[in-house]
Motif scaffolding. Structure first.
Motif, short mmCIF file in Angstrom:
data_model
loop_
_atom_site.label_atom_id
_atom_site.label_comp_id
_atom_site.label_asym_id
_atom_site.label_seq_id
_atom_site.Cartn_x
_atom_site.Cartn_y
_atom_site.Cartn_z
N ARG A 282 -8.72 -17.79 7.08
CA ARG A 282 -9.59 -16.81 6.44
C ARG A 282 -10.90 -17.46 6.00
NH1 ARG A 282 -6.35 -13.98 1.75
NH2 ARG A 282 -8.46 -13.14 1.42
N VAL A 283 -10.80 -18.67 5.46
CA VAL A 283 -12.02 -19.38 5.04
C VAL A 283 -12.89 -19.68 6.25
CG1 VAL A 283 -12.91 -21.50 4.02
CG2 VAL A 283 -10.96 -20.34 2.99
N SER A 285 -13.16 -18.03 8.90
CA SER A 285 -13.80 -16.81 9.38
C SER A 285 -14.85 -16.28 8.40
CB SER A 285 -12.74 -15.73 9.63
OG SER A 285 -12.09 -15.35 8.43
N ASP A 287 -14.27 -15.71 4.97
CA ASP A 287 -13.71 -15.04 3.79
C ASP A 287 -13.46 -16.06 2.69
OD1 ASP A 287 -12.46 -13.51 1.92
OD2 ASP A 287 -10.66 -13.08 3.11
N THR A 289 -12.82 -15.43 -0.38
CA THR A 289 -11.93 -14.94 -1.43
C THR A 289 -10.50 -15.42 -1.22
OG1 THR A 289 -11.44 -12.88 -0.25
CG2 THR A 289 -13.37 -12.88 -1.70
N ALA A 290 -10.27 -16.16 -0.14
CA ALA A 290 -8.92 -16.64 0.17
C ALA A 290 -8.42 -17.56 -0.92
CB ALA A 290 -8.91 -17.36 1.52
N ARG A 315 -17.29 -20.92 -2.58
CA ARG A 315 -17.72 -19.60 -3.05
C ARG A 315 -18.89 -19.72 -4.03
NH1 ARG A 315 -13.05 -17.94 -3.91
NH2 ARG A 315 -12.84 -18.45 -6.13
#
Length: 531
Positions: A282-283, A285, A287, A289-290, A315
């Protein structure tokens, strides 16, 4: 109270704050101490069944009547005295933890020292059970042969060998699987309660089982113990003449326990790896907020914490860059964040654009500051989008105008052409947006644009305490002078000869008389651009 979110339903908290103190927990978390206390029962029961079956098949046929009577009396007294003592020893820490557990469930404050001591006991509880259970099981090895030797009849050495095999195999099966069961129960039902604001891996005095030791323990449980049992069964005399049948039974038990061990080991090892892998994907890609919300006291605990801290840092860096970019421009922010303190002024070929709002002094003298700022923001909002859409960078705002650079960063080619296309698009948008400016209170807003191309010193310029990412040099100064010519010559867009030389033939240029500008001894050749 810290709220945690977890992908594991068994560890998720369902909070319902009432005056900030009450929280609703799952049934198993409310009664987590009871669950932990019951977690070793199945493994020990299976170990006991194995022990009883082995003794019935291999030991009892070798005993005389008197020895058999003593053997039964021994296990009856042993079960009556030793096992209850082992149970009391195991549950004593759970009883001590009960008041702290109840306070945490109720949302009451717990003394920091008491909580830390409770957390240490929680982390080390599997080792305490291992000590108690191993002592209880392995004490059978000297007790039962000693009791049989006390009978005034000769005792076969095969009986002692079978007894040692029986108790050793049963204890390895029961103790190791119970250790895993207790560890899983603690992680699922006690960690969420006792570690609401702390990392179990960082508890002072906590000694969790690391990955290597866990693998060794699993090998003893699922491989060494059954294999040794099978070898001893085949080597020792077969008192009941059922060695093949019993060996098959032991093999089946070994396979079942191996599968059970694998499942528990996957929960303890594969689950955090799987969660970390999903979060890292996820990171990757984009994202940020993972987050991995597994509470672990072993090696994975610190790894998960470092991963979460890393993502939080990314973040915060992204938020900083976005906020920073709104003040210095996204491209300038990327340049500064990429190079940091190593960024210094360097010569680059750039196209410099100066944009100025006409009649700003007259308008601002007849309108309130709020109206002036509102009208300017209408223009600046779209102007910045147009500049950045063409690969440019708004470097600084100059009250009623701004300076933009083309040729900085990734899009450094054809910067003169892109600068002129930007100016034309901006002028067309202003002409088509009269209703917007009329609504903002400035219906006749107009702009002038001057562009020059050449080399300039680009980078972070200033003192060590205060720097500005900008461009300086003669190219920048000439661009500013050219923009001021738009008022005198009545043209909205003027470029220099250096810029005109780099434009495509499709751009319509109208040659203007050479102009004298401040700082130049020779007249400057300039051109008006139709839009």
């Amino acid at each position: 109270m810290l709220k945690r979110h977890s992908s594991d339903p068994s560890t998720s908290l369902d909070h319902d704050d009432v005056d900030g103190t009450t929280a609703r927990w799952s049934f198993f978390q409310r009664y987590g101490l009871v669950v932990v206390g019951l977690s070793p029962l199945i493994a020990n029961a299976i170990g006991s069944v194995f022990n009883i079956a082995y003794n019935h098949v291999q030991v009892e046929p070798l005993l005389s009547t008197a020895q058999m009577t003593r053997f039964r009396e021994c296990w009856q007294w042993f079960n009556l005295l030793v096992y209850p003592m082992a149970v009391v020893c195991f549950v004593t820490p759970l009883i001590w933890l009960r008041p702290v557990h109840n306070a945490l469930i109720a949302g009451d404050a717990v003394d920091a020292n008491v909580l830390q001591k409770a957390q240490k006991r929680i982390v080390n509880l599997p080792w305490w059970f291992l000590l108690v259970a191993a002592t209880g099981w392995l004490s059978c090895i000297p007790v039962f042969p000693a009791a049989l030797y006390a009978v005034p009849e000769p005792l076969s050495g095969d009986v002692v060998a079978h007894l040692i095999t029986s108790f050793l195999t049963a204890s390895l099966i029961a103790v190791t699987h119970s250790f895993f069961a207790v560890e899983l129960a603690i992680q699922k039902f006690l960690f969420p309660v006792f570690f609401q604001q702390h990392n179990p891996a960082a508890v002072p005095g906590g000694v969790p089982l690391n990955i290597t030791a866990r693998g060794v323990l699993w090998i003893f449980s699922a491989v060494v113990s059954p294999v040794v049992s099978l070898v001893l069964i085949l080597l020792l005399p077969d008192a009941a003449h059922r060695a093949p049948w019993f060996a098959i039974a032991v093999g089946v038990v070994a396979i079942l326990f191996g599968l059970i061990s694998s499942v528990m080991l996957s929960k303890l090892v594969a689950t955090p790896i799987h969660e970390l892998n999903l979060a890292s994907m996820r990171v990757a890609s984009g994202d940020l907020t993972a987050r991995v919300d597994l509470l672990r006291a072993d090696d994975f605990g610190m790894l998960i914490e470092r991963f979460n801290n890393m993502v939080q840092g990314l973040r915060e860096r992204e938020q900083l860059q976005q906020t920073f970019g709104r003040h210095v421009g996204e491209e300038a922010a990327r340049q500064i964040m990429s190079h940091g303190d190593r960024l210094s002024g360097r010569e680059e070929s750039v196209s410099v654009m100066f944009v100025d709002v006409r009649n700003f002094t007259r308008f601002s003298s007849h309108h309130s500051p709020e109206q002036v700022v509102t009208a300017l923001n209408v223009f600046f909002r779209e102007a910045v989008e147009i500049v950045e859409a063409h690969g440019g960078m708004v470097n600084k705002f100059l009250g009623d105008g701004f300076m933009a650079l083309f040729g900085i960063g990734k899009e450094s080619d054809h910067h003169a052409q892109r600068a002129v296309e930007t100016a034309k698009t901006m002028l067309q948008w202003v002409a088509q947006s009269r209703p917007l400016f009329e609504q903002a209170g400035w219906p006749d807003l107009q702009i002038g644009v001057g562009i020059n191309t050449g080399t300039a010193v680009v980078g972070s310029i200033g003192s060590p305490k205060r720097q500005e990412y900008t461009a300086i040099g003669d190219t920048v100064n000439v661009a500013a002078r050219v923009e001021s010519l738009t008022k005198d010559l009545g043209c909205s867009l003027i470029v220099t000869q250096c810029t005109a030389d780099q434009l495509s033939p499709e751009v319509t240029l109208r040659e203007l008389p050479p102009q004298r500008v401040k700082g130049k001894t020779d007249p400057l050749q300039v051109f008006a651009v139709d839009y």
